[in-house]
Design an enzyme around this catalytic site. Structure first.
Site, mmCIF file in Angstrom:
data_model
loop_
_atom_site.group_PDB
_atom_site.id
_atom_site.type_symbol
_atom_site.label_atom_id
_atom_site.label_comp_id
_atom_site.label_asym_id
_atom_site.label_seq_id
_atom_site.Cartn_x
_atom_site.Cartn_y
_atom_site.Cartn_z
ATOM 1 N N ASN A 1 40.242 -35.323 38.705
ATOM 2 C CA ASN A 1 40.262 -36.505 39.584
ATOM 3 C C ASN A 1 39.146 -37.459 39.190
ATOM 4 O OD1 ASN A 1 42.153 -35.013 40.945
ATOM 5 N ND2 ASN A 1 40.725 -34.301 42.518
ATOM 6 N N ASP A 2 37.954 -36.889 39.013
ATOM 7 C CA ASP A 2 36.841 -37.743 38.614
ATOM 8 C C ASP A 2 36.926 -38.111 37.147
ATOM 9 O OD1 ASP A 2 35.272 -38.356 40.882
ATOM 10 O OD2 ASP A 2 34.750 -36.239 41.025
ATOM 11 N N CYS B 1 40.981 -28.070 37.976
ATOM 12 C CA CYS B 1 41.089 -28.010 39.428
ATOM 13 C C CYS B 1 41.326 -29.378 40.066
ATOM 14 C CB CYS B 1 39.866 -27.335 40.029
ATOM 15 S SG CYS B 1 38.347 -28.233 39.729
ATOM 16 N N ARG C 1 31.796 -24.278 44.548
ATOM 17 C CA ARG C 1 31.168 -25.465 43.977
ATOM 18 C C ARG C 1 30.037 -25.907 44.890
ATOM 19 N NH1 ARG C 1 34.368 -30.934 43.527
ATOM 20 N NH2 ARG C 1 34.130 -31.038 45.776
ATOM 21 N N HIS D 1 39.686 -38.284 48.908
ATOM 22 C CA HIS D 1 39.650 -36.955 49.524
ATOM 23 C C HIS D 1 40.550 -36.820 50.729
ATOM 24 C CE1 HIS D 1 36.407 -36.480 46.663
ATOM 25 N NE2 HIS D 1 36.819 -35.229 46.652
ATOM 26 N N GLU E 1 33.694 -33.553 34.569
ATOM 27 C CA GLU E 1 34.237 -34.693 35.316
ATOM 28 C C GLU E 1 33.799 -36.021 34.723
ATOM 29 O OE1 GLU E 1 34.696 -33.555 39.624
ATOM 30 O OE2 GLU E 1 32.567 -33.114 39.360
ATOM 31 N N ARG F 1 35.291 -26.344 48.055
ATOM 32 C CA ARG F 1 34.479 -27.563 48.188
ATOM 33 C C ARG F 1 33.492 -27.374 49.345
ATOM 34 N NH1 ARG F 1 39.731 -30.248 46.922
ATOM 35 N NH2 ARG F 1 39.369 -31.673 45.189
ATOM 36 N N ARG G 1 39.054 -44.090 42.049
ATOM 37 C CA ARG G 1 40.151 -43.237 42.532
ATOM 38 C C ARG G 1 40.567 -43.561 43.958
ATOM 39 N NH1 ARG G 1 37.075 -37.367 42.761
ATOM 40 N NH2 ARG G 1 38.552 -36.770 44.361
#
Ligand code: PEP
Ligand code: MG
Length: 589
Positions: free
Chosen positions: A461-462, A509, A335, A192, A438, A299, A472
């Site tokens: 990403n996940d 996303c 989210r 992040h 995800e 987020r 990650r």
């Protein structure tokens, strides 16, 4: 010292600046000695910082106890106990009074002492107490003098932050300062902190082991976020070559910014949607400024991470409305809380887990605190209520959904929240409900899940880290955590096709949406909605104008036949060079 180091480019662009090294997170060594006449004032400053820290912890305890629970709040009592512990404070006072150390210097020494003391124990519980001591020291240190304010004063011109790692809350704290680049020893491309650096357009390189031993404050550092190169005190010829590259990077950004009012379309006239990923109202404004079509991912955990204690329902409502008002087209997909993994707050997700990304994170953590979670859902539903002359289109989505039962459970919670709001006579809206895809299990059962949701947002990403079983955040396995690997491309192709067949809106996303190579392939898969850091929207809009549905479908077909990630990367680098040579400086390997 002259040197060149190689890491992982995590945020594109080139930056030059003076190094500012963060050795211990936010508590830096300070060797300056006080003059005799400064000692009393420094002791008073320390006492004031202690009083403020005590007041913070007290307020935190009460707020968390009333909103989350007494058990979760207990941590702040522990922190108060550490702060009051005579052995803690007497040592700091003695070092200031007898050895004329600054309060910061004394705190740093204290932390070092505790670290070596705790290093000798194998007891995990005791080791966790070190994290508590560190938390208290960081809080105290923050009251003494905000780190980056000092850095900005000490070093003239742009700063390159060099650190072991940056936590998301710290990147938020440095957000608007004059940071031109970031180099860290750990962290991956979709950690992040890297995402935040990208969203602020700050070039960054991670995974440069031991760099803190090599660089000292004030060294000239070059960060090349495309290649992962980090140069320390380069010779003047190299320096000027990089300054030229930096100018080109800025120039390209300026040129691309001019397309902000153009609609995003492919060369064949197909409309696409370029949405923004945001963490704050400032990001929402940035999204509007670059001409995003809306916000595809807000987020919300950053609301909690940056809040002094816990945001209650009214505070959240105000925050969501502010986001809605500032966002392009007043369109926002919110989210729900996604904590755990690399984003933690002290009153939730405290227990150390062997595999935090596979454990008690995200929606799983939210389910564990139903009242806390319901507060957020209520605030979101209320923010969706129509307001006079204030248009808004809100959607809600839930992260890390693994099973159908989880979706049923959140739907029941939303229905309950709605009933409660109705009973209380509070205005609220009826909003589309989506899942974030995800987890590979959800990709496998996508057809079943599509029957119960209004839309899907692919959190690549996940999804990539779980599909490839490669953390990650860990640069050691970044060669595996690759969005362009053949299995990832195959799964994405299938999921997007399933959503399109079912007629359910689908967005991606994850970070790959803003990466030119991946973007071309996603268009080829039939994806038409993308959400990314606002910083990438101008270049992706430009790239889109060079593509057609038909030509990208052909490129995808060829890419799907390739056997290795390396081959896909080489092939796509060539395609980008051919399709949009002016964007090569933004193309990361
Ligand atoms: C993702 O996983 O792709 C995503 C967008 O969510 P986050 O990066 O916040 O985990
Ligand atoms: Mg995610």
């Amino acid at each position: 010292m002259l040197g060149m180091r190689k890491g992982l480019g995590v945020s594109p662009g080139v930056a030059l600046g003076r190094a500012y090294c963060i050795h211990e997170i936010f508590v830096n060594p300070e060797t300056r000695q006080l003059a005799e006449h400064q000692v009393q004032a420094e002791l008073r400053r320390y006492e004031q910082a202690r009083d403020r820290t005590e007041a913070d912890l007290q307020a935190l305890y009460h707020k968390v106890a009333s909103q989350v629970g007494r058990d979760e709040a207990a941590i702040f009592q522990t922190h108060q106990a550490i702060l009051r512990d005579p052995s803690f404070t007497n040592r700091v006072r003695a070092w200031i009074a007898d050895e004329r150390e600054t309060a910061q210097g004394a705190l740093h020494r204290l932390l070092n002492d505790y670290t070596s003391l705790f290093a000798r124990t194998k007891d995990e519980y005791i080791k966790d107490r070190l994290a508590d001591v560190r938390d208290v020291v960081i809080r105290l240190s923050g009251h003494l003098s905000p780190m980056l304010d000092r850095a900005v004063k000490e070093l003239a011109g742009p700063i390159i932050v060099v650190a072991q790692e940056l936590l998301p809350s710290q990147v938020m704290a440095i957000g608007d300062r004059q940071i031109s680049g970031v180099v860290t020893q750990s962290g991956g491309r979709t950690s992040h902190a890297a995402i935040l650096a990208r969203s602020r357009g700050i070039p960054a390189v991670s995974g440069v082991e031991g760099i803190l031993k090599q660089v000292k404050n004030g060294d000239l550092v070059v960060v090349d976020g495309r290649t992962g190169d980090v140069l320390i005190n380069p010779d003047s010829e190299t320096e000027s070559a990089y300054r030229k590259l930096q100018r080109e990077f800025f120039h390209l950004k300026d040129v691309l910014a001019e397309n902000r009012d153009q609609r995003p379309v492919l060369a064949d006239g197909t409309e696409i949607e370029l949405l923004a990923n945001i963490n704050s109202v400032e990001d929402a404004r940035a999204a509007t400024a670059v001409g995003a079509s809306g916000v595809g991912l807000f987020r919300t955990e950053y609301l909690y991470l940056t809040h002094p204690d816990v945001p209650d329902e009214e505070e959240q409502l105000t925050a969501y409305r502010a986001i809605l008002d500032a966002s392009p087209g007043h369109r926002v997909t919110i989210r729900t809380l996604d904590l755990g993994g690399d984003k933690t707050i002290p009153y939730l997700s405290r227990d150390r887990e062997a595999n935090p990304f596979m454990g008690w994170r995200s929606i799983r953590l939210s389910f564990e605190h139903p009242e806390f979670f319901a507060t957020q859902i209520r605030a979101i539903l209320r923010a969706a209520a129509p307001r006079r002359r204030k248009p808004g289109h809100l959607r809600i989505m839930f992260p890390m959904i693994t099973t159908l039962e989880e979706i049923r459970r959140v739907k029941a919670m939303v229905a309950r929240a709605r009933r409660r709001l109705t009973a209380q006579g509070k205005a609220h809206g009826d909003i589309p409900l989506g899942l974030m895809l995800e987890v590979p299990a959800a990709a496998v059962s996508i057809e079943r899940l599509l029957r119960v949701v209004d839309f899907v947002s692919i959190g690549s990403n996940d999804l990539v880290q779980y599909l490839m079983a490669a953390d990650r955040d860990n640069p050691k396995v970044s060669h595996l955590c690759q969005p362009l690997s053949p299995p990832v491309l195959q799964v994405l192709t299938q999921v997007i096709a399933a959503c399109n067949r079912a007629g359910k809106p689908v967005t991606l996303c994850g970070e790959m949406a803003g990466q030119p190579r991946a973007f071309v392939l996603l268009v080829g898969m039939g994806l038409r909605s993308f959400s990314m850091s606002p910083a990438f929207i101008p270049s992706i809009k430009e790239l889109a104008a060079h593509l057609t549905g038909e030509q990208t479908a052909k490129i995808l077909k060829r890419a799907l036949k390739l056997d290795t990630t390396d081959q896909v990367n080489r092939y796509m680098a060539r395609e980008i060079g051919r399709l949009a040579p002016n964007l090569r400086i933004l193309d990361m390997g």
